[in-house]
Write an enzyme that holds these catalytic residues in place. Structure first.
Site, PDB file in Angstrom:
ATOM      1  N   ASP A 119       0.871  -1.167   0.000  1.00  0.00           N
ATOM      2  CA  ASP A 119       0.000   0.000   0.000  1.00  0.00           C
ATOM      3  C   ASP A 119       0.913   1.223   0.000  1.00  0.00           C
ATOM      4  O   ASP A 119       2.071   1.145   0.406  1.00  0.00           O
ATOM      5  CB  ASP A 119      -0.890  -0.013   1.246  1.00  0.00           C
ATOM      6  CG  ASP A 119      -1.668   1.276   1.420  1.00  0.00           C
ATOM      7  OD1 ASP A 119      -2.333   1.694   0.458  1.00  0.00           O
ATOM      8  OD2 ASP A 119      -1.579   1.871   2.510  1.00  0.00           O
ATOM      9  N   ASP A 178      -1.629  -0.553   6.030  1.00  0.00           N
ATOM     10  CA  ASP A 178      -1.851  -0.053   7.394  1.00  0.00           C
ATOM     11  C   ASP A 178      -3.247   0.489   7.603  1.00  0.00           C
ATOM     12  O   ASP A 178      -3.597   0.884   8.709  1.00  0.00           O
ATOM     13  CB  ASP A 178      -0.835   1.046   7.734  1.00  0.00           C
ATOM     14  CG  ASP A 178      -1.198   2.374   7.085  1.00  0.00           C
ATOM     15  OD1 ASP A 178      -1.651   2.355   5.920  1.00  0.00           O
ATOM     16  OD2 ASP A 178      -1.034   3.410   7.740  1.00  0.00           O
ATOM     17  N   ASP A 180      -7.131  -1.569   3.484  1.00  0.00           N
ATOM     18  CA  ASP A 180      -6.232  -2.665   3.129  1.00  0.00           C
ATOM     19  C   ASP A 180      -6.674  -4.001   3.716  1.00  0.00           C
ATOM     20  O   ASP A 180      -6.116  -5.040   3.357  1.00  0.00           O
ATOM     21  CB  ASP A 180      -4.814  -2.361   3.626  1.00  0.00           C
ATOM     22  CG  ASP A 180      -4.251  -1.080   3.048  1.00  0.00           C
ATOM     23  OD1 ASP A 180      -4.446  -0.850   1.848  1.00  0.00           O
ATOM     24  OD2 ASP A 180      -3.633  -0.305   3.798  1.00  0.00           O
TER      25      ASP A 180
END
Length: 673
Positions: free
Chosen positions: A355, A544, A548
Site C-alpha cells: 500500500d 496499514d 487494506d
C-alpha cells in the site's frame, strides 16, 4: 480443539465458520465477536497445561519408584491432553469427506491408544501433551487474527439525518434506504454511499481508499460510507442501503478471505495425511498375516509396535518447536507473527504488494517546494498561505502552517468549502486554494509540473494577482528504496496498490524503485488483485489502513504496519510490525526462509525415523522399549535443531539518506518539522 482436526480443507460457506466445530470465535449476546482473553485466563489452555504438569509429575513419581501413583497421574495427563483433540478427531472421521477425515490428530490418537495397549502409559501421556499444547496455541493465534473485525463497522455513524417532506429527521443509519437524501454536516461521517446533490466540501476518504489527502467534492461526485466530511454541508442521494455499502462489503471480504484460507492445512498435516492410511493399512495387514500363520498374539503385538514406531512423536514437535523459536526471536526485532501457518507461508513469499499511504509514505503531507513570482519571495508566499490556513484543520493546511511557523495574523477569514480560504493579511486581500479555483496564470507551467510529480498544488493570490504556488506531498519513507532494493536482491518482486491518484502513485513508486503500479484501487479491487497474484506466486500484502483489510486477509501472508496501522488492518493481517521501518521486510523474509529450511529438515528427520523404525519393528528386531527410546532421542535432536531457528541474521543498515527528489528547498530548511 484444532481446526485441522475439525473441518474440511475448504469450507462449505464463505462465512468464517469452522465446518465441524462451529464459529471460529465466540460471539457475544449482540452477535459481536468477543475479545480473546489473555493467555493466563484462556480456558482453552487449561487442559494442555494440566496435561503437561501431570506428565512431568508422573515422570518424577516413576523416577522415585512410585509406579502405581505414576500410572494414575500419567492416565490423568493422557485424559486431559486427549480431551483437546480426540473428540474432534472422531467427529472428523464421522462427518468429514475424503482426505478431510485424516490428519495428524488421527495418527496421534492411534499412537496413544497403541502405547496404552502395550503398557506404556507415560509415552501416551507425552504424545497427548505435546500435540494438545501445539494445537491449542495455534488455534489461539487464529482466533486473535479474527478479533476486531467487527470494529470496522464503528466507522458508520449510529444515526443519519435525512430530508423528508415533513423536514429533517434523524433515523438509525441501518434504516437508510437507497435514494434517501442525507444531510451531512461539517465533521460528520457519511452513513452510506451516496452522490452529492447539493453543497461543496472536502471529504477525508483515507479509511476507505487510502488516499492521504482529502478530496474536493461537489454536485455529481460520489462519496463513500465512512468518509468524514470537511467544513461544508453536503446533501447526498444514497446509492446503497445502510446495511449494504462499501464498509459492510469490506467486512464481508475480510471474513470471506479468512474463511477461504483459515482451513489451509499446515506442513506437518499435509505430510501426515498420506501417512495415516498407509500406517493403518500396514497394521491391519500385519494382524491379518498373524491370523493366517496361526500366531495372532505375536503379530497383533508387532502391529501395535509398528503403530508406535510410526507415531509422529518427532513430527508433532518438528514444526511447533521451530516456529516458537523463530517467532519469539522475530518479535525481538519488531516482527509479530501471529501463527505457525503464517510463519511457514512467509518463508515462501516471492512477491510483495505495498500500500502507499502510511506504508511506503509517512502519511504526513509536507510542503516540498514553493515557487514565487515577481517581487514575492518563497518565504512570503508560505507566510501568507499559513496566515489564512492557521485556523483550518485540513491536512494541507497543517502542512503549510508547519512549514511557516512564523506568520502574520489574518482577519476576515472565510472558508470556501471545496475551494480554499480567503481573508485579509496586513491590509492585503489574500486567497489560497486549488488551481481549479485560482488560475495560476504565469505559474501554470510550474503548477502542472508539480502536479505531474504527484503533488497537491496550492495557489496563493494577493490583491487579484498570483504570488506563488506551493507543492505538497506525502513523502516517501527514507528507508523505502533501500528495502525495495533488498527485496529485489532476494529475488522478490514488488508492486504498489493504492487508492491514490495515478500521478501521485507513479511519482512515489519511481522514487521507491517499484516498477509495477496499480492506482485508484478500492478495497475490493486490491483484494481481487491479490487473489489473482496469489494464484500465480506466493504473495505478501503490506498495508496499514482499513481499506487494506480485505487485501491483507486475501494474501498468502498479510503484513500490517502495527504502530500507525488501523486496528482492522492489524487484526486482518497474519503478521504485524511494531515499528514502521520497511527494512524489516527483507529481514523478516530471510528469517522465515531460514526457519522454513530448518523446519523442513526436522520433518525429514522425523520421517526418516519412521521409515527406519517401521521395518525393524515389523520383523521384531526392536521391541517397544527400544522404539520408544529412539523416538525420545529423535525428539531431543529435533528440539535442538528447532532452537537454531531463534538465531536472527539481520543485514546491517546504514544511515538513511533522503531519496532523489526529496531535497528540501533552502527557504524551508529549519522551518520543517
Amino acid at each position: 480443539m484444532s481446526r485441522e482436526c475439525c473441518g474440511s480443507e475448504e469450507p462449505a460457506t464463505p462465512e468464517p465458520v469452522d465446518a465441524c466445530c462451529g464459529p471460529s470465535e465466540p460471539a457475544g449476546p449482540d452477535g459481536e465477536y468477543e475479545e480473546v482473553p489473555p493467555w493466563w485466563r484462556d480456558r482453552a489452555l487449561a487442559l494442555p497445561v494440566v496435561s503437561g504438569v501431570l506428565w512431568v509429575t508422573g515422570l518424577i513419581l516413576e523416577w522415585t519408584g512410585l509406579e502405581i501413583p505414576a500410572l494414575v497421574v500419567f492416565a490423568l495427563g493422557l485424559a486431559a491432553g486427549a480431551r483437546t483433540f480426540v473428540p474432534g478427531t472422531i467427529k472428523r472421521l464421522v462427518t468429514g469427506k475424503g482426505r478431510g477425515r485424516l490428519g495428524v490428530g488421527l495418527l496421534m490418537t492411534i499412537a496413544a491408544i497403541g502405547a496404552v495397549l502395550l503398557g506404556h502409559l507415560g509415552e501416551a501421556a507425552a504424545l497427548a501433551f505435546l500435540f494438545s499444547i501445539a494445537e491449542t496455541l495455534e488455534d489461539r493465534a487464529m482466533d486473535r487474527a479474527q478479533q476486531g473485525l467487527r470494529a470496522l463497522l464503528s466507522l458508520i455513524p449510529d444515526t443519519a439525518r435525512v430530508s423528508r417532506l415533513v423536514g429533517e429527521q434523524v433515523i438509525p443509519a441501518a434504516d437508510v434506504r437507497e435514494l434517501d437524501v442525507l444531510i451531512v454536516g461539517a465533521g460528520e461521517r457519511v452513513a452510506t454511499d451516496g452522490v452529492v446533490t447539493d453543497g461543496r466540501s472536502w471529504v477525508d476518504t483515507s479509511a476507505i481508499t487510502g488516499e492521504s489527502i482529502p478530496v474536493e467534492v461537489g454536485p455529481g461526485d460520489a462519496v463513500l460510507a465512512g468518509s468524514v466530511n470537511g467544513s461544508g454541508t453536503l446533501h447526498l442521494e444514497a446509492t446503497a442501503d445502510g446495511r449494504d455499502n462499501s464498509l459492510t462489503k469490506i467486512v464481508h471480504l475480510v471474513e470471506q478471505a479468512h474463511a477461504n484460507k483459515g482451513e489451509r492445512a499446515r506442513m506437518a498435516d499435509r505430510i501426515a495425511r498420506p501417512l495415516v492410511p498407509l500406517v493403518l493399512i500396514a497394521a491391519a495387514l500385519i494382524v491379518a498375516f498373524g491370523f493366517l500363520v496361526g500366531e495372532p498374539g505375536l503379530w497383533v503385538e508387532r502391529a501395535l509396535v509398528v503403530l508406535v514406531a510410526a507415531s509422529p512423536c518427532a513430527l508433532a514437535i518438528a514444526v511447533p518447536v521451530t516456529v516458537i523459536s523463530a517467532i519469539g526471536s522475530a518479535s525481538k526485532f519488531g516482527v509479530v507473527i501471529k501463527s505457525g501457518a503464517a510463519f511457514e507461508q512467509l518463508g515462501t513469499i516471492r512477491r510483495v504488494a505495498f500500500d502507499k499511504t502510511g506504508t511506503l509514505t509517512r502519511n504526513q503531507p509536507k510542503v516540498v517546494t514553493t515557487h514565487a513570482i515577481g517581487e514575492h519571495t518563497e518565504t512570503e508566499v508560505l507566510g501568507l498561505a499559513a496566515a489564512l490556513e492557521a485556523a483550518s484543520s485540513h491536512p494541507l493546511a497543517e502542512a503549510i502552517t508547519a512549514a511557516a511557523p512564523h506568520r502574520a495574523t489574518a482577519v476576515e477569514v472565510q472558508e470556501h468549502p471545496g475551494h480554499g480560504v480567503a481573508g485579509v493579511v496586513e491590509g492585503r486581500r489574500v486567497r489560497v486554494g486549488s488551481p481549479r479555483w485560482i488560475d495560476p496564470q504565469a505559474l501554470t507551467a510550474q503548477a502542472d509540473e508539480l502536479a505531474g510529480q504527484g503533488m497537491s498544488v496550492i495557489v496563493v493570490e494577493t490583491d487579484d494577482q498570483v504570488a506563488g504556488v506551493i507543492g505538497i506531498r506525502d513523502e516517501l519513507r527514507p528507508e523505502a528504496s533501500e528495502a525495495i532494493a533488498a527485496l529485489a536482491a532476494q529475488g522478490v518482486s514488488t508492486v504498489m496498490l493504492t487508492g491514490d491518484n495515478s500521478r501521485t502513485a507513479e511519482a512515489i513508486a519511481a522514487q521507491a524503485g517499484i516498477e509495477e503500479v496499480h492506482a485508484e484501487q478500492l478495497p475490493a479491487d486490491k483484494a481481487e488483485h491479490i487473489l489473482r497474484s496469489t494464484g500465480r506466486v506466493p504473495t505478501a500484502m503490506i498495508g496499514d489502513g482499513i481499506n487494506d483489510a480485505p487485501a491483507l486477509a486475501s494474501a498468502t501472508v498479510g503484513i500490517a504496519m502495527g504502530v500507525t496501522g488501523s486496528a482492522a488492518a492489524v487484526e486482518s493481517a497474519d503478521i504485524a510490525f511494531t515499528g514502521h521501518d520497511l527494512r524489516l521486510i527483507p529481514d523478516a523474509l530471510a528469517h522465515a526462509k531460514r526457519g522454513r529450511a530448518i523446519m523442513t529438515g526436522n520433518i525429514a528427520l522425523a520421517l526418516a525415523i519412521i521409515v527406519v523404525l517401521f521395518p525393524l519393528a515389523l520383523f521384531g528386531v526392536l521391541g517397544l522399549a527400544a522404539v520408544v527410546l529412539v523416538h525420545e532421542v529423535a525428539e531431543v535432536i529435533v528440539i535442538g535443531n528447532g532452537i537454531r531457528a531463534a538465531r536472527v541474521k539481520r543485514h546491517p543498515v546504514g544511515l538513511v539518506s533522503a531519496p532523489p527528489g526529496n531535497e528540501t528547498p533552502d527557504s524551508l530548511r529549519g522551518a520543517r518539522r
